[in-house]
Write a protein that holds these residues in place. Structure first.
Motif: not given
Length: 319
Positions: A234-235, A238, A296, A301, A304-305, A308
């Motif tokens: 996940n990191n 992102q 970036p 949020e 973004v999800e 992801m």
């Protein structure tokens, strides 16, 4: 920041690539079903810790849990059982290379099931190269003589077929909801753990033998390859984006083969490097090489999800 994400990328490749080594070690004292039991139970506990660290929410929609039950069977229970059974007859390095065909199988299933994923010349060429790599990996001896090796290789390909169907199912029914990838992973692994816990009475015999290497191997499968790996992934998504994060797929078979040769004294045959090169070339041709990372951009949020979640779906090579 770059150094930290780069270190997590390397750690992720090592965690997913060495998972087949851990399976092989665990099979010294456990049956394939017992390996999967420990893998999913420890993985669920590890992901529970990740959920707490990331403060992610557990989905409460019963319909979502029902759909994720399908995903759990296709993405965890069945393929884990197939890979664990296959490694009784195959080297761990060979299993890791066959696992690398997952993106190609996913592409083939997507071309049939999703209207916006039709094959073009580039993708078709990638599939053909990957298929040639599979034939090279299996080798003429297995094709002619058959036996346990051929069945084990087909079991690994059956596992990747499960992955392909599960990824398309996830993209069609789960990804549009925009859920955090960690939450989706936690639910699917937890459901798999519940299934294996319910089957405990039938898995108790023969009695498992657990020594230090086996215990460490199982802890690595659960806590490292299934728990921390999701957090690292996940990191990376992102920081670098989904396409660049997916490049870990190119490294996992290299790690798997190297670990098997160095730590288990597995023999590297001529067809394994050839097949691996063809498979990875096919994946790169079909999906495209990683793009240079962009700076970036801060976005809400909720925006973004979904990316992801889809990236996590496409990279799950327990992997």
């Amino acid at each position: 920041m770059r150094v930290r994400i780069g270190a997590q990328f390397v750690a992720l490749a090592c965690a997913w690539g060495s998972s087949f080594l851990f399976i092989k070690v665990a099979l010294d004292g456990l049956t394939p079903a017992q390996v999967v039991w420990g893998w999913l139970v420890l993985g669920a506990l590890a992901l529970c810790a990740v959920m707490a660290v990331t403060r992610s929410r557990i989905p409460r929609d019963p319909g979502l849990w029902l759909r994720l039950s399908v995903v759990s069977v296709l993405l965890c229970v069945v393929p884990f059982l197939l890979f664990s059974w296959a490694e009784q007859h195959l080297d761990s390095g060979m299993a890791s290379i066959l696992n690398a065909t997952t993106p190609l199988v996913t592409l083939a299933v997507s071309a049939v099931a999703l209207a916006d994923e039709r094959l073009d010349r580039r993708r078709t060429a990638g599939l053909l190269a990957g298929f040639a790599g599979v034939l090279a990996l299996i080798g003429p001896g297995s094709l002619v003589g058959g036996g346990g090796h051929l069945m084990a290789e087909l079991a690994c390909l059956g596992a990747t077929a499960c992955y392909g169907v599960a990824f398309v199912y996830l993209r069609r029914f789960i990804t549009p909801r925009g859920l955090p990838a960690v939450s989706v992973a936690f639910v699917q692994v937890t459901i798999g753990a519940i299934i294996m816990l319910a089957a405990t009475p039938w898995l108790a015999a023969p009695a498992p033998r657990i020594d230090a290497p086996i215990a460490l191997g199982m802890l690595a499968l659960g806590a490292l390859s299934t728990g921390l790996a999701y957090l690292w992934n996940n990191n990376i998504v992102q920081a670098w984006g989904a396409v660049n994060a997916a490049a870990v797929t190119y490294l996992t078979p290299i790690v798997g083969v190297t670990a098997g040769v160095l730590l288990l004294d597995e023999r590297l045959t001529w067809n394994q490097p050839l097949g691996a090169v063809l498979v990875i070339a096919g994946v790169m041709a079909a999906h495209g090489a990683p793009r240079p990372a962009q700076r970036p951009v801060v976005v809400p949020e909720a925006a973004v999800e979904p990316e992801m979640a889809e990236a996590e779906v496409e990279q799950r090579v327990v992997r």
